[in-house]
Design a protein around this motif. Structure first.
Motif, PDB file in Angstrom:
ATOM      1  N   VAL A  67       0.495  -0.902  -0.158  1.00 20.25           N
ATOM      2  CA  VAL A  67       0.349  -0.201  -0.307  1.00 20.25           C
ATOM      3  C   VAL A  67       0.545   1.205  -0.051  1.00 20.25           C
ATOM      4  N   GLY A  68       0.739   2.646  -1.157  1.00 21.75           N
ATOM      5  CA  GLY A  68       1.717   3.409  -0.962  1.00 21.75           C
ATOM      6  C   GLY A  68       2.163   3.715  -2.220  1.00 21.75           C
ATOM      7  N   ASP A  69       2.824   2.387  -2.565  1.00 19.15           N
ATOM      8  CA  ASP A  69       4.120   2.221  -3.632  1.00 19.15           C
ATOM      9  C   ASP A  69       3.453   2.528  -4.621  1.00 19.15           C
ATOM     10  N   ILE A  70       4.392   4.078  -5.634  1.00 16.80           N
ATOM     11  CA  ILE A  70       3.686   4.240  -6.710  1.00 16.80           C
ATOM     12  C   ILE A  70       4.276   2.659  -7.522  1.00 16.80           C
ATOM     13  N   VAL A  71       2.974   2.514  -8.368  1.00 26.01           N
ATOM     14  CA  VAL A  71       3.186   1.387  -9.512  1.00 26.01           C
ATOM     15  C   VAL A  71       3.423   1.741 -10.915  1.00 26.01           C
ATOM     16  N   SER A  72       4.711   1.799 -11.261  1.00 28.54           N
ATOM     17  CA  SER A  72       5.101   2.023 -12.731  1.00 28.54           C
ATOM     18  C   SER A  72       4.996   0.416 -13.921  1.00 28.54           C
ATOM     19  N   ILE A  73       4.743   1.070 -14.910  1.00 29.58           N
ATOM     20  CA  ILE A  73       4.577  -0.530 -15.903  1.00 29.58           C
ATOM     21  C   ILE A  73       4.587   0.328 -17.584  1.00 29.58           C
ATOM     22  N   TYR A  74       5.937  -0.129 -17.881  1.00 29.55           N
ATOM     23  CA  TYR A  74       6.362  -0.380 -19.136  1.00 29.55           C
ATOM     24  C   TYR A  74       5.668  -1.223 -19.993  1.00 29.55           C
ATOM     25  N   ALA A  75       5.862  -0.877 -20.844  1.00 28.22           N
ATOM     26  CA  ALA A  75       5.454  -2.394 -21.807  1.00 28.22           C
ATOM     27  C   ALA A  75       5.820  -1.877 -23.518  1.00 28.22           C
ATOM     28  N   ASP A  76       6.109  -3.339 -23.945  1.00 27.51           N
ATOM     29  CA  ASP A  76       7.039  -2.661 -24.678  1.00 27.51           C
ATOM     30  C   ASP A  76       6.450  -3.909 -26.422  1.00 27.51           C
TER      31      ASP A  76
END
Length: 126
Positions: A67-76
């Motif tokens: 909880v509270g994590d900033i989740v960054s999703i990278y896609a290619d």
């Protein structure tokens, strides 16, 4: 220590308390859903129209999301077929604890999408 990729994240979202399991970690299904959204954005752009998810070829949870994590999703994109687009996903959490910030790679995935027409039938990618 991990660093965020230099490319642009497709999706960034904060993990919230309503998405936790009994252990206090974010549900894996929530994370999979976010990855499917991010992958679908890239697949739709590459296919030039609507896409649907047809397979999750691989999904690995490497570390919990809190909880509270900033989740960054990278896609290619990895491959474009006749009507399909294969997308690779890398997921990172930015975690602040005890006054420090850490970046942790939390998941990887490979998801396959198929380009569809207005009748929801597979159609070739131009």
């Amino acid at each position: 220590m991990e660093t965020l990729p230099e490319t642009h994240a497709v999706l960034r979202i904060m993990a919230r308390p309503n998405e936790v399991n009994v252990a206090g970690d974010i549900f894996g299904g929530w994370l999979m859903s976010q990855c499917d959204i991010a992958g679908g954005i890239i697949a739709s752009r590459k296919a030039g129209g609507r896409v649907v998810t047809v397979a999750v070829k691989d999904f690995q949870f490497l570390a919990p999301v809190l909880v509270g994590d900033i989740v960054s999703i990278y896609a290619d994109k990895v491959q474009i077929g006749t009507s399909s687009v294969t997308i690779t996903i890398d997921v990172y959490s930015e975690r602040r604890q005890a006054g420090t910030e850490r970046i942790i790679k939390v998941a990887t995935a490979v998801i396959i999408y198929v380009h569809i027409d207005d009748d929801r039938k597979p159609t070739p990618i131009k």
